[in-house]
Design a protein around this motif. Structure first.
Motif, PDB file in Angstrom:
ATOM      1  N   LEU A   8       0.871  -1.174   0.000  1.00  0.00           N
ATOM      2  CA  LEU A   8       0.000   0.000   0.000  1.00  0.00           C
ATOM      3  C   LEU A   8       0.903   1.218   0.000  1.00  0.00           C
ATOM      4  O   LEU A   8       1.829   1.302   0.813  1.00  0.00           O
ATOM      5  CB  LEU A   8      -0.877  -0.033   1.247  1.00  0.00           C
ATOM      6  N   PHE A   9       0.655   2.180  -0.906  1.00  0.00           N
ATOM      7  CA  PHE A   9       1.585   3.291  -1.041  1.00  0.00           C
ATOM      8  C   PHE A   9       0.900   4.528  -1.596  1.00  0.00           C
ATOM      9  O   PHE A   9      -0.180   4.462  -2.183  1.00  0.00           O
ATOM     10  CB  PHE A   9       2.745   2.899  -1.968  1.00  0.00           C
ATOM     11  N   TYR A  10       1.583   5.657  -1.418  1.00  0.00           N
ATOM     12  CA  TYR A  10       1.232   6.905  -2.101  1.00  0.00           C
ATOM     13  C   TYR A  10       2.480   7.344  -2.861  1.00  0.00           C
ATOM     14  O   TYR A  10       3.598   7.241  -2.338  1.00  0.00           O
ATOM     15  CB  TYR A  10       0.813   8.017  -1.127  1.00  0.00           C
ATOM     16  N   SER A  11       2.293   7.832  -4.086  1.00  0.00           N
ATOM     17  CA  SER A  11       3.413   8.332  -4.877  1.00  0.00           C
ATOM     18  C   SER A  11       2.967   9.554  -5.666  1.00  0.00           C
ATOM     19  O   SER A  11       1.932   9.518  -6.336  1.00  0.00           O
ATOM     20  CB  SER A  11       3.898   7.242  -5.834  1.00  0.00           C
ATOM     21  N   TRP A  12       3.739  10.619  -5.570  1.00  0.00           N
ATOM     22  CA  TRP A  12       3.451  11.809  -6.376  1.00  0.00           C
ATOM     23  C   TRP A  12       4.277  11.800  -7.645  1.00  0.00           C
ATOM     24  O   TRP A  12       3.757  11.973  -8.731  1.00  0.00           O
ATOM     25  CB  TRP A  12       3.732  13.091  -5.575  1.00  0.00           C
ATOM     26  N   SER A  13       5.575  11.526  -7.530  1.00  0.00           N
ATOM     27  CA  SER A  13       6.479  11.622  -8.683  1.00  0.00           C
ATOM     28  C   SER A  13       6.637  10.308  -9.438  1.00  0.00           C
ATOM     29  O   SER A  13       7.135  10.306 -10.557  1.00  0.00           O
ATOM     30  CB  SER A  13       7.861  12.082  -8.211  1.00  0.00           C
ATOM     31  N   GLY A  14       6.256   9.216  -8.817  1.00  0.00           N
ATOM     32  CA  GLY A  14       6.440   7.903  -9.431  1.00  0.00           C
ATOM     33  C   GLY A  14       7.553   7.098  -8.773  1.00  0.00           C
ATOM     34  O   GLY A  14       7.654   5.891  -8.996  1.00  0.00           O
ATOM     35  N   ASN A  15       8.412   7.731  -7.970  1.00  0.00           N
ATOM     36  CA  ASN A  15       9.509   7.009  -7.320  1.00  0.00           C
ATOM     37  C   ASN A  15       8.998   5.947  -6.352  1.00  0.00           C
ATOM     38  O   ASN A  15       9.434   4.798  -6.383  1.00  0.00           O
ATOM     39  CB  ASN A  15      10.437   7.983  -6.582  1.00  0.00           C
ATOM     40  N   THR A  80       5.746   5.592   1.235  1.00  0.00           N
ATOM     41  CA  THR A  80       5.495   7.025   1.157  1.00  0.00           C
ATOM     42  C   THR A  80       6.751   7.742   0.693  1.00  0.00           C
ATOM     43  O   THR A  80       7.862   7.303   0.978  1.00  0.00           O
ATOM     44  CB  THR A  80       5.069   7.591   2.530  1.00  0.00           C
ATOM     45  N   PRO A  81       6.575   8.876   0.030  1.00  0.00           N
ATOM     46  CA  PRO A  81       7.730   9.750  -0.156  1.00  0.00           C
ATOM     47  C   PRO A  81       7.997  10.501   1.146  1.00  0.00           C
ATOM     48  O   PRO A  81       7.100  10.646   1.983  1.00  0.00           O
ATOM     49  CB  PRO A  81       7.277  10.710  -1.259  1.00  0.00           C
ATOM     50  N   ASN A  82       9.222  10.952   1.331  1.00  0.00           N
ATOM     51  CA  ASN A  82       9.580  11.797   2.467  1.00  0.00           C
ATOM     52  C   ASN A  82       9.236  13.232   2.087  1.00  0.00           C
ATOM     53  O   ASN A  82       9.842  13.800   1.191  1.00  0.00           O
ATOM     54  CB  ASN A  82      11.077  11.671   2.777  1.00  0.00           C
ATOM     55  N   TRP A  83       8.265  13.790   2.776  1.00  0.00           N
ATOM     56  CA  TRP A  83       7.906  15.193   2.582  1.00  0.00           C
ATOM     57  C   TRP A  83       8.130  15.908   3.904  1.00  0.00           C
ATOM     58  O   TRP A  83       7.457  15.617   4.895  1.00  0.00           O
ATOM     59  CB  TRP A  83       6.449  15.330   2.142  1.00  0.00           C
ATOM     60  N   THR A 104       1.447  -6.549  10.782  1.00  0.00           N
ATOM     61  CA  THR A 104       2.876  -6.296  10.697  1.00  0.00           C
ATOM     62  C   THR A 104       3.076  -5.292   9.573  1.00  0.00           C
ATOM     63  O   THR A 104       2.615  -5.518   8.451  1.00  0.00           O
ATOM     64  CB  THR A 104       3.658  -7.590  10.412  1.00  0.00           C
ATOM     65  N   ILE A 105       3.728  -4.176   9.888  1.00  0.00           N
ATOM     66  CA  ILE A 105       3.932  -3.099   8.919  1.00  0.00           C
ATOM     67  C   ILE A 105       5.399  -3.083   8.510  1.00  0.00           C
ATOM     68  O   ILE A 105       6.292  -3.006   9.362  1.00  0.00           O
ATOM     69  CB  ILE A 105       3.555  -1.720   9.519  1.00  0.00           C
ATOM     70  N   LEU A 106       5.642  -3.142   7.213  1.00  0.00           N
ATOM     71  CA  LEU A 106       6.979  -3.013   6.654  1.00  0.00           C
ATOM     72  C   LEU A 106       7.013  -1.680   5.917  1.00  0.00           C
ATOM     73  O   LEU A 106       6.546  -1.583   4.776  1.00  0.00           O
ATOM     74  CB  LEU A 106       7.298  -4.153   5.693  1.00  0.00           C
ATOM     75  N   PRO A 107       7.503  -0.625   6.575  1.00  0.00           N
ATOM     76  CA  PRO A 107       7.477   0.695   5.940  1.00  0.00           C
ATOM     77  C   PRO A 107       8.622   0.871   4.949  1.00  0.00           C
ATOM     78  O   PRO A 107       9.712   0.318   5.125  1.00  0.00           O
ATOM     79  CB  PRO A 107       7.628   1.646   7.129  1.00  0.00           C
ATOM     80  N   PHE A 108       8.358   1.664   3.909  1.00  0.00           N
ATOM     81  CA  PHE A 108       9.410   2.041   2.974  1.00  0.00           C
ATOM     82  C   PHE A 108       9.162   3.462   2.508  1.00  0.00           C
ATOM     83  O   PHE A 108       8.028   3.929   2.481  1.00  0.00           O
ATOM     84  CB  PHE A 108       9.523   1.059   1.794  1.00  0.00           C
ATOM     85  N   CYS A 109      10.268   4.153   2.217  1.00  0.00           N
ATOM     86  CA  CYS A 109      10.124   5.530   1.739  1.00  0.00           C
ATOM     87  C   CYS A 109      11.136   5.817   0.648  1.00  0.00           C
ATOM     88  O   CYS A 109      12.186   5.178   0.563  1.00  0.00           O
ATOM     89  CB  CYS A 109      10.266   6.536   2.887  1.00  0.00           C
ATOM     90  N   THR A 110      10.778   6.793  -0.155  1.00  0.00           N
ATOM     91  CA  THR A 110      11.704   7.350  -1.134  1.00  0.00           C
ATOM     92  C   THR A 110      11.944   8.796  -0.723  1.00  0.00           C
ATOM     93  O   THR A 110      11.110   9.412  -0.055  1.00  0.00           O
ATOM     94  CB  THR A 110      11.123   7.279  -2.557  1.00  0.00           C
ATOM     95  N   HIS A 111      13.105   9.310  -1.123  1.00  0.00           N
ATOM     96  CA  HIS A 111      13.454  10.673  -0.724  1.00  0.00           C
ATOM     97  C   HIS A 111      14.394  11.289  -1.739  1.00  0.00           C
ATOM     98  O   HIS A 111      14.966  10.584  -2.577  1.00  0.00           O
ATOM     99  CB  HIS A 111      14.100  10.667   0.670  1.00  0.00           C
ATOM    100  N   GLY A 112      14.557  12.592  -1.637  1.00  0.00           N
ATOM    101  CA  GLY A 112      15.461  13.314  -2.523  1.00  0.00           C
ATOM    102  C   GLY A 112      16.732  13.749  -1.824  1.00  0.00           C
ATOM    103  O   GLY A 112      17.412  14.653  -2.298  1.00  0.00           O
ATOM    104  N   GLY A 113      17.037  13.160  -0.692  1.00  0.00           N
ATOM    105  CA  GLY A 113      18.244  13.495   0.045  1.00  0.00           C
ATOM    106  C   GLY A 113      18.010  13.601   1.542  1.00  0.00           C
ATOM    107  O   GLY A 113      18.950  13.711   2.314  1.00  0.00           O
ATOM    108  N   GLY A 114      16.757  13.549   1.964  1.00  0.00           N
ATOM    109  CA  GLY A 114      16.434  13.694   3.385  1.00  0.00           C
ATOM    110  C   GLY A 114      16.383  12.395   4.155  1.00  0.00           C
ATOM    111  O   GLY A 114      16.049  12.399   5.341  1.00  0.00           O
TER     112      GLY A 114
END
Length: 171
Positions: A8-15, A80-83, A104-114
């Motif tokens: 389950l995810f949210y993506s704005w840019s596609g990453n 989720t992306p890191n905002w 059980t939650i396995l979180p993952f995130c994408t980021h631009g440097g944060g």
């Protein structure tokens, strides 16, 4: 991993979407995208302005309904992306309105440097009664190493989950 897994995810840019699909492919998991009823603007500057206001005001954007039967899933990979060092408001909105307990939650995130920021802590705060495991953090879309990074993370998560189910030895 459990027999039925959900990505389950949210993506704005596609990453985040790319990483979510890699995870779902490796697990053979169901996949659903969290989508706000009012999509974010295409302009990055406008997205930043809107997201910052939502985060400052703890505003939860309304979401499109997700056709998910929660009882089917024991494990949820949540992306989720890191905002601004936390999860995107649509993910917070989902967790505020919908998140079931005892998963059980396995979180993952994408980021631009944060990096991961405080996303793992914030997810844990929303997911009362859930077991939140260590987060996968990917810069951008992960490039050529994304598939390998996802595979290593999933192997680690599987081992953690196995260890938690095994009886503790008595010495």
């Amino acid at each position: 991993m459990a027999e039925k897994n959900l990505v389950l995810f949210y993506s704005w840019s596609g990453n985040t979407r790319r990483i979510a699909h890699l995870i779902a492919g490796k697990l053979g998991a169901d996949i659903h995208e969290i989508q706000p009823k009012q999509p974010y603007p295409a302009d990055y500057g406008k997205v930043l302005t809107q997201a910052k206001k939502e985060l400052q005001n703890q505003a939860y954007p309304p979401l499109n309904a997700l056709p998910i039967r929660w009882e089917q899933y024991e494990t949820i990979c949540l992306g989720t992306p890191n905002w601004f060092s936390t999860m995107a408001p649509p993910v917070a909105s989902f967790l505020w309105e919908t998140m079931p307990t005892e998963k059980t939650i396995l979180p993952f995130c994408t980021h631009g440097g944060g990096g991961e920021g405080r996303i793992a802590k914030d997810i844990t705060d929303y997911c009362l009664g859930c077991d939140v495991l260590p987060m996968l953090t990917i810069c951008g879309d992960g490039g050529a190493g994304a598939e390998d990074a996802v595979g290593k993370w999933l192997n680690q998560m599987q081992r953690i989950m196995q260890m938690r189910k095994e009886p503790t030895p008595i010495f």
